[in-house]
Scaffold this motif. Structure first.
Motif, mmCIF file in Angstrom:
data_model
loop_
_atom_site.group_PDB
_atom_site.id
_atom_site.type_symbol
_atom_site.label_atom_id
_atom_site.label_comp_id
_atom_site.label_asym_id
_atom_site.label_seq_id
_atom_site.Cartn_x
_atom_site.Cartn_y
_atom_site.Cartn_z
ATOM 1 N N ARG A 22 50.453 46.419 38.185
ATOM 2 C CA ARG A 22 50.575 47.499 39.137
ATOM 3 C C ARG A 22 49.383 47.047 40.496
ATOM 4 O O ARG A 22 50.020 47.322 41.585
ATOM 5 C CB ARG A 22 50.547 48.690 38.514
ATOM 6 N N ALA A 23 48.525 46.761 39.823
ATOM 7 C CA ALA A 23 47.245 46.590 41.079
ATOM 8 C C ALA A 23 47.627 45.592 41.968
ATOM 9 O O ALA A 23 47.538 45.392 43.022
ATOM 10 C CB ALA A 23 45.864 46.322 40.596
ATOM 11 N N THR A 24 48.219 44.293 41.106
ATOM 12 C CA THR A 24 48.680 43.127 41.855
ATOM 13 C C THR A 24 49.576 43.287 42.880
ATOM 14 O O THR A 24 49.663 43.024 43.938
ATOM 15 C CB THR A 24 49.078 42.094 40.749
ATOM 16 N N THR A 25 50.609 43.952 42.297
ATOM 17 C CA THR A 25 51.759 44.375 43.101
ATOM 18 C C THR A 25 51.445 45.233 44.504
ATOM 19 O O THR A 25 52.034 45.020 45.574
ATOM 20 C CB THR A 25 52.734 45.167 42.579
ATOM 21 N N GLU A 26 50.394 46.102 44.372
ATOM 22 C CA GLU A 26 50.172 46.969 45.478
ATOM 23 C C GLU A 26 49.349 46.055 46.182
ATOM 24 O O GLU A 26 49.256 46.345 47.710
ATOM 25 C CB GLU A 26 49.213 48.071 44.897
ATOM 26 N N ARG A 27 48.659 45.104 45.777
ATOM 27 C CA ARG A 27 47.612 44.271 46.853
ATOM 28 C C ARG A 27 48.876 43.550 47.628
ATOM 29 O O ARG A 27 48.524 43.268 48.588
ATOM 30 C CB ARG A 27 46.713 43.509 46.152
ATOM 31 N N GLU A 28 49.808 42.863 46.872
ATOM 32 C CA GLU A 28 50.775 42.024 47.807
ATOM 33 C C GLU A 28 51.467 42.963 48.665
ATOM 34 O O GLU A 28 51.667 42.361 49.723
ATOM 35 C CB GLU A 28 51.892 41.528 46.757
ATOM 36 N N ALA A 29 52.082 44.145 48.389
ATOM 37 C CA ALA A 29 52.500 45.210 49.223
ATOM 38 C C ALA A 29 51.665 45.441 50.507
ATOM 39 O O ALA A 29 52.173 45.264 51.672
ATOM 40 C CB ALA A 29 52.982 46.324 48.536
ATOM 41 N N ARG A 30 50.537 45.534 50.191
ATOM 42 C CA ARG A 30 49.368 45.928 51.281
ATOM 43 C C ARG A 30 49.369 44.629 52.203
ATOM 44 O O ARG A 30 49.133 44.620 53.447
ATOM 45 C CB ARG A 30 48.024 46.428 50.771
ATOM 46 N N ARG A 31 49.009 43.549 51.629
ATOM 47 C CA ARG A 31 48.955 42.201 52.316
ATOM 48 C C ARG A 31 50.275 41.938 53.189
ATOM 49 O O ARG A 31 50.125 41.412 54.589
ATOM 50 C CB ARG A 31 48.529 41.063 51.353
ATOM 51 N N LEU A 32 51.308 42.292 52.489
ATOM 52 C CA LEU A 32 52.627 42.079 53.495
ATOM 53 C C LEU A 32 52.846 43.047 54.673
ATOM 54 O O LEU A 32 53.186 42.859 55.532
ATOM 55 C CB LEU A 32 53.855 42.396 52.504
ATOM 56 N N GLU A 33 52.231 44.172 54.486
ATOM 57 C CA GLU A 33 52.179 45.139 55.538
ATOM 58 C C GLU A 33 51.282 44.954 56.377
ATOM 59 O O GLU A 33 51.442 45.107 57.711
ATOM 60 C CB GLU A 33 51.899 46.668 55.028
#
Length: 209
Positions: A22-33
């Motif tokens: 879940r943390a990895t997914t959140e980091r990826e989403a934040r980096r994309l944003e």
């Protein structure tokens, strides 16, 4: 076997793995944003901002990010800032006596082909500066002659005058008003005006007025 060897429960392992995913997914989403925001700022400022100024914009928008991360993301997207040079007059007086001011700030004409104005404009491009010379009929503000080149020598404005001569009926002793740049005070340009049956008129340096 792995849980037994690490002395952890099986349920504890899956709780840890799901939390990490879940943390990895959140980091990826934040980096994309973040990447989308950086691209939006870069294009909004017409490609003029480097990573430091974009980083400052992000901080003002309450982003918590390092300038190094901004630089890396810009590199990934091929965002390279351009730094336009300050605009300068093309006019350079060369000491040649200027022509008299026949216009006297009256930029109007009662009929076509009797009063013209002209100037050289520098246009900055990715390939380097370009120069545009124009000839405008004061009767209706029509651009009757123009020329573009990578220099602003006298040949450029002579080409614009010749186009005006082809496109417009120029009456004998018509007035061509310009600034006092060296291109307009040259003997070559005076000969060109004479061939076009025009008289030179000049304002102050840096303006046709």
């Amino acid at each position: 076997m792995l849980c037994d060897a690490a002395d952890v429960s099986e349920s504890g392992y899956y709780v840890w793995r799901n939390r990490a995913d879940r943390a990895t997914t959140e980091r990826e989403a934040r980096r994309l944003e973040l990447s989308e925001t950086i691209c939006e700022i870069f294009h909004r400022c017409k490609s003029r901002y480097g990573y430091r100024r974009i980083h400052a914009e992000l901080l003002r928008d309450d982003w918590v990010v390092s300038d190094r991360t901004v630089r890396v993301i810009m590199g990934e997207h091929g965002l390279v800032s351009c730094h336009p040079r300050p605009w300068r007059y093309c006019t350079k007086a060369d000491g040649t006596p200027p022509a008299s001011d026949l216009i006297r700030r009256d930029f109007n004409a009662t009929e076509p082909g009797v009063r013209f104005v002209g100037d050289i404009t520098q246009i900055d491009t990715w390939a380097g500066p370009g120069y545009l010379a124009t000839v405008i009929d004061l009767f209706n503000r029509e651009v009757v002659g123009w020329a573009i080149a990578d220099h602003h020598r006298t040949d450029l404005i002579c080409d614009a005058i010749r186009m005006a001569k082809r496109n417009k009926r120029i009456k004998r002793r018509a007035i061509f008003h310009s600034d006092r740049g060296s291109e307009y005070t040259s003997r070559q340009f005076r000969r060109c005006l004479k061939e076009a049956r025009m008289r030179p008129s000049m304002g102050r340096v840096g303006t046709v007025r």
